[in-house]
Design an enzyme around this catalytic site. Structure first.
Site, PDB file in Angstrom:
ATOM      1  N   MET A  74       0.313  -8.782   4.631  1.00 53.49           N
ATOM      2  CA  MET A  74      -0.031  -7.398   4.825  1.00 53.49           C
ATOM      3  C   MET A  74      -1.499  -7.220   4.478  1.00 53.49           C
ATOM      4  SD  MET A  74       2.944  -7.429   5.474  1.00 53.49           S
ATOM      5  CE  MET A  74       4.480  -8.122   5.014  1.00 53.49           C
ATOM      6  N   CYS A  75      -2.333  -7.066   5.447  1.00 58.27           N
ATOM      7  CA  CYS A  75      -3.769  -6.980   5.214  1.00 58.27           C
ATOM      8  C   CYS A  75      -4.409  -6.380   6.459  1.00 58.27           C
ATOM      9  CB  CYS A  75      -4.402  -8.353   4.974  1.00 58.27           C
ATOM     10  SG  CYS A  75      -3.601  -9.354   3.699  1.00 58.27           S
ATOM     11  N   THR A  76      -5.680  -6.008   6.331  1.00 62.45           N
ATOM     12  CA  THR A  76      -6.439  -5.502   7.460  1.00 62.45           C
ATOM     13  C   THR A  76      -7.858  -6.061   7.388  1.00 62.45           C
ATOM     14  OG1 THR A  76      -5.172  -3.440   7.246  1.00 62.45           O
ATOM     15  CG2 THR A  76      -7.052  -3.409   8.737  1.00 62.45           C
ATOM     16  N   ASN A  80      -1.641  -7.203  10.734  1.00 64.69           N
ATOM     17  CA  ASN A  80      -0.596  -8.219  10.646  1.00 64.69           C
ATOM     18  C   ASN A  80       0.197  -8.232  11.948  1.00 64.69           C
ATOM     19  OD1 ASN A  80      -0.595  -6.731   7.574  1.00 64.69           O
ATOM     20  ND2 ASN A  80      -1.239  -8.858   7.735  1.00 64.69           N
ATOM     21  N   ARG A 122      -2.064   0.882  10.790  1.00 64.00           N
ATOM     22  CA  ARG A 122      -3.328   0.507  10.161  1.00 64.00           C
ATOM     23  C   ARG A 122      -4.321  -0.012  11.205  1.00 64.00           C
ATOM     24  NH1 ARG A 122      -2.387  -3.796   7.411  1.00 64.00           N
ATOM     25  NH2 ARG A 122      -0.117  -3.890   7.333  1.00 64.00           N
TER      26      ARG A 122
END
Length: 313
Positions: free
Chosen positions: A1-3, A172, A204
């Site tokens: 889970m990241c951007t 993701n 996101r």
């Protein structure tokens, strides 16, 4: 889970930011890795061995590999989680192999530009060993000081490459092609929907692209860096906020890089501070060094505080 968000359209400095979202702390450490460092791919019986061509500042995860970093030529690289159901790594075929946990470091060590890395994409085989009893599905974003960009995803047993300066946002799952298909439903990307507000990967992604589109031209390098930090804060996940599944994956830290001037930034979400390391000031340094980025008192330029340390991964 990241951007990950890349701002490559302004005329002041090419800047990038990313956040690290996970259920537990990834226990980050910040390393300086000089040119000439000997490396192994830590993969399988065909593990690649190399000597780094370029120095880098890199962040490790659980002491097992590199998830983020910037090298002395202004190449940035970032590993983000991709659902294992969406991932299929290449099968053994005689090529030297590199574990996905070392993929970012391999890129930082060996390439000065995105174009070089993409042209050489078939030289090694990426593997997915089990770490801490889990399979880590990952995809990679890279960018350079020219503003070029690429997103690399292991899909269907191949490395699928999306190469071009237009690939400025990454989150993701799902894979990038499906993220872009969803983005087209929103304005100003072809659709009429307003930007969404959830913490899901697709939301996101859309929100990052939307606010990046409207960033005004910065008047200074400081504003160019602040712009991407503002955007990555906008898609960060507060502690305790649940996904629709009930799982909680908060943002533990945010990093950024000024690719033009080769400065790497880092901030723990447990602290109001941001600190940075200037790669140009490390020119000529030959020993591996590190500092603990979880030290909540760190603020401002920390280049001189990198302390010699044995490389643990």
């Amino acid at each position: 889970m990241c951007t990950r968000i890349l701002w490559n359209t302004n005329q002041v400095a090419k800047t990038v930011s990313r956040c690290m979202d996970w259920a537990v702390s990834d226990e980050p450490e910040l390393w300086f890795v000089p040119r000439g460092t000997e490396r192994s791919g830590n993969a399988d019986h065909e593990s690649h061995r190399w000597t780094s061509r370029y120095s880098s500042v890199a962040v490790s995860m659980w002491g097992m590999g590199t998830v983020d970093g910037l090298n002395e030529k202004g190449l940035g690289a970032h590993a983000l989680y991709l659902n294992p159901d969406d991932v299929a790594f290449p099968a053994a075929d005689g090529r030297p192999s590199v574990a996905n946990a070392l993929w970012v470091q391999y890129l930082l060590d060996n390439y000065a530009t995105v174009a070089e890395a993409v042209a050489d994409i078939g030289r090694i085989r990426i593997t997915s060993p089990t770490f801490r009893g889990i399979q880590l599905g990952v995809h990679i974003a890279i960018e350079d000081a020219s503003g070029d960009s690429a997103v690399i995803e292991p899909v269907g047993g191949e490395l699928v490459v999306h190469h071009g300066p237009e690939y400025t946002v990454m989150a993701n799952s799902p894979t990038l092609d499906l993220q872009l298909e969803n983005l087209a439903r929103y304005r100003p990307f072809g659709g009429e929907l307003p930007p969404p507000g959830d913490i899901s990967s697709t939301d996101r992604f859309v929100r990052s692209a939307y606010f990046l589109h409207y960033l005004p031209e910065p008047e200074s390098t400081e504003e160019a860096v602040a712009g991407v930090f503002q955007l990555i804060s906008n898609v960060s996940v507060p502690y305790g906020a649940p996904y629709t599944t009930g799982d909680v994956y908060p943002t533990w830290w945010r990093s950024g890089a000024d690719l033009t001037n080769r400065v790497y930034y880092f901030g723990s979400t447990r602290s109001p501070n941001i600190f940075w390391v200037e790669l140009d000031e490390l020119e000529g340094r030959t020993e591996v060094a590190k500092l603990d980025p979880r030290d909540l008192a760190l603020v401002g330029d920390q280049t001189a505080n990198l302390a010699p340390a044995p490389l643990l991964y």
